[in-house]
Design an enzyme around this catalytic site. Structure first.
Site, PDB file in Angstrom:
ATOM      1  N   ASP A   6       0.825  -1.211   0.000  1.00 48.75           N
ATOM      2  CA  ASP A   6       0.000   0.000   0.000  1.00 48.75           C
ATOM      3  C   ASP A   6       0.865   1.270   0.000  1.00 48.75           C
ATOM      4  O   ASP A   6       1.944   1.278   0.575  1.00 48.75           O
ATOM      5  CB  ASP A   6      -0.930  -0.024   1.220  1.00 48.75           C
ATOM      6  CG  ASP A   6      -2.042   1.003   1.095  1.00 48.75           C
ATOM      7  OD1 ASP A   6      -2.377   1.400  -0.044  1.00 48.75           O
ATOM      8  OD2 ASP A   6      -2.580   1.417   2.147  1.00 48.75           O
ATOM      9  N   LEU A  38      10.048 -20.900  -5.563  1.00 46.72           N
ATOM     10  CA  LEU A  38       9.195 -19.976  -4.807  1.00 46.72           C
ATOM     11  C   LEU A  38       7.824 -19.941  -5.477  1.00 46.72           C
ATOM     12  O   LEU A  38       7.736 -19.889  -6.704  1.00 46.72           O
ATOM     13  CB  LEU A  38       9.807 -18.556  -4.848  1.00 46.72           C
ATOM     14  CG  LEU A  38       8.913 -17.400  -4.400  1.00 46.72           C
ATOM     15  CD1 LEU A  38       8.673 -17.460  -2.886  1.00 46.72           C
ATOM     16  CD2 LEU A  38       9.545 -16.049  -4.755  1.00 46.72           C
ATOM     17  N   HIS A  89       2.381   3.755  -9.013  1.00 50.72           N
ATOM     18  CA  HIS A  89       2.145   2.331  -9.319  1.00 50.72           C
ATOM     19  C   HIS A  89       3.327   1.755 -10.100  1.00 50.72           C
ATOM     20  O   HIS A  89       3.754   0.632  -9.858  1.00 50.72           O
ATOM     21  CB  HIS A  89       0.852   2.166 -10.118  1.00 50.72           C
ATOM     22  CG  HIS A  89      -0.379   2.498  -9.319  1.00 50.72           C
ATOM     23  ND1 HIS A  89      -0.635   1.932  -8.088  1.00 50.72           N
ATOM     24  CD2 HIS A  89      -1.418   3.342  -9.554  1.00 50.72           C
ATOM     25  CE1 HIS A  89      -1.779   2.416  -7.609  1.00 50.72           C
ATOM     26  NE2 HIS A  89      -2.266   3.273  -8.481  1.00 50.72           N
TER      27      HIS A  89
HETATM   28  C1  IPE Z   1      -5.351  -2.597  -0.107  1.00 56.56           C
HETATM   29  O1  IPE Z   1      -5.037  -1.277  -0.309  1.00 56.56           O
HETATM   30  C2  IPE Z   1      -5.334  -3.334  -1.403  1.00 56.56           C
HETATM   31  C3  IPE Z   1      -4.041  -3.425  -2.042  1.00 56.56           C
HETATM   32  C4  IPE Z   1      -2.883  -3.055  -1.598  1.00 56.56           C
HETATM   33  C5  IPE Z   1      -4.093  -4.058  -3.314  1.00 56.56           C
HETATM   34  P1  IPE Z   1      -6.157  -0.143  -0.415  1.00 56.56           P
HETATM   35  O2  IPE Z   1      -5.446   1.141  -0.561  1.00 56.56           O
HETATM   36  O3  IPE Z   1      -7.138  -0.503  -1.455  1.00 56.56           O
HETATM   37  O4  IPE Z   1      -6.860  -0.233   0.996  1.00 56.56           O
HETATM   38  P2  IPE Z   1      -7.868   0.766   1.706  1.00 56.56           P
HETATM   39  O5  IPE Z   1      -9.004   0.991   0.763  1.00 56.56           O
HETATM   40  O6  IPE Z   1      -7.116   2.027   1.979  1.00 56.56           O
HETATM   41  O7  IPE Z   1      -8.251   0.066   2.961  1.00 56.56           O
HETATM   42  C1  IPE Z   2      -1.715   0.200  -3.344  1.00 59.24           C
HETATM   43  O1  IPE Z   2      -1.433   1.547  -3.383  1.00 59.24           O
HETATM   44  C2  IPE Z   2      -1.886  -0.380  -4.706  1.00 59.24           C
HETATM   45  C3  IPE Z   2      -3.269  -0.703  -5.053  1.00 59.24           C
HETATM   46  C4  IPE Z   2      -4.285  -0.696  -4.286  1.00 59.24           C
HETATM   47  C5  IPE Z   2      -3.485  -1.108  -6.418  1.00 59.24           C
HETATM   48  P1  IPE Z   2      -2.590   2.628  -3.383  1.00 59.24           P
HETATM   49  O2  IPE Z   2      -2.950   2.945  -4.789  1.00 59.24           O
HETATM   50  O3  IPE Z   2      -3.708   2.215  -2.499  1.00 59.24           O
HETATM   51  O4  IPE Z   2      -1.823   3.868  -2.748  1.00 59.24           O
HETATM   52  P2  IPE Z   2      -2.420   4.918  -1.728  1.00 59.24           P
HETATM   53  O5  IPE Z   2      -2.853   4.153  -0.514  1.00 59.24           O
HETATM   54  O6  IPE Z   2      -3.557   5.598  -2.420  1.00 59.24           O
HETATM   55  O7  IPE Z   2      -1.262   5.819  -1.441  1.00 59.24           O
HETATM   56 MG    MG Z   3      -4.085   2.515  -0.476  1.00 64.58          MG
END
Ligand code: IPE
Ligand code: IPE
Ligand code: MG
Length: 224
Positions: free
Chosen positions: A12, A122, A29
């Protein structure tokens, strides 16, 4: 020293990192994907057998379409360019979640799974359109249909993680302390590390630090 067989990661913080340093969530990303490759290499060095990566949740469809499209494009290109390399590293790829993407991506995912299915160094479980609640519902439905007993063993067996051992260690980057519908059943006794760093800033050194700390934890499983 605790054995370490299975690491799960909620990657995240891509969006916030991208905005902060490149004024673009998409750039975050893209940078996040480079970290994925670094962490895979480090996981192999540690001789860890399973790495489960949360890449896209069932809730992430709520995001703007152009971000969702960008993410799946990134994944598609990654698979096209890197599957041979993963295969050569003796890595098995398994998708967790429901494959409800474009026809092209569905086929690519299937092809990548089949190609690498016999690899043994792995196993990477890539959670894509994955939600733990929906996974549990699926397992209960299967048990009901087959008139199987509802017990711990049968529930575990009918989850998408099937025979994979539960994660020993969960890392969530991005300075947020929640599970976001990830492996709710499987994490019952997992050691959890919430990291402040955003995923694109996470590196091998941070990973090794967590692993070292994990290894020294006294895991009780209810006993003393
Ligand atoms: C969780 O992250 C999902 C992934 C890392 C793929 P999110 O950014 O979607 O989670 P919330 O919505 O903040 O809980
Ligand atoms: C996690 O990073 C990746 C996905 C959920 C695809 P985020 O896109 O949720 O990044 P933040 O939390 O908005 O910074
Ligand atoms: Mg996020």
């Amino acid at each position: 020293m605790n054995p370490l067989n299975h690491v799960a990661i909620i990657m995240d913080g891509n969006g916030r990192w991208g905005i902060k340093f490149k004024n673009s969530r998409k750039a975050g990303h893209k940078a996040g994907l480079i970290v994925v490759e670094k962490i895979i290499k480090e996981t192999i060095k540690h001789k860890i057998k399973f790495l489960t990566l949360f890449a896209f949740s069932t809730e992430n469809w709520k995001r703007p379409k152009n971000e969702v499209d960008y993410l799946f494009n990134l994944l598609e290109n990654f698979l096209i360019n890197k599957i041979e390399n993963l295969h050569n590293q003796n890595i098995k790829l398994k998708i967790l979640g429901t494959k409800k993407f474009s026809k092209k991506l569905n086929q690519l995912l299937k092809k990548s799974e089949t190609k690498t299915s016999k690899n043994t160094q792995l196993q990477i479980n890539l959670a894509l359109n994955y939600g733990s609640k929906s996974e549990l519902i699926g397992a209960f439905k299967k048990l009901k249909k087959n008139k199987s007993n509802i017990n711990e063993k049968n529930i575990s067996k009918n989850l998408q993680t099937g025979s994979i051992p539960d994660p020993d260690l969960l890392i969530r980057t991005g300075n947020t302390k929640r599970l976001s519908n990830f492996l709710l059943w499987q994490l019952a006794y997992t050691e959890i590390f919430f990291e402040k760093k955003l995923w694109p800033a996470f590196n091998e050194k941070d990973y090794n630090k967590v692993i070292k700390e994990y290894k020294s934890i006294k895991r009780n499983y209810g006993t003393i």
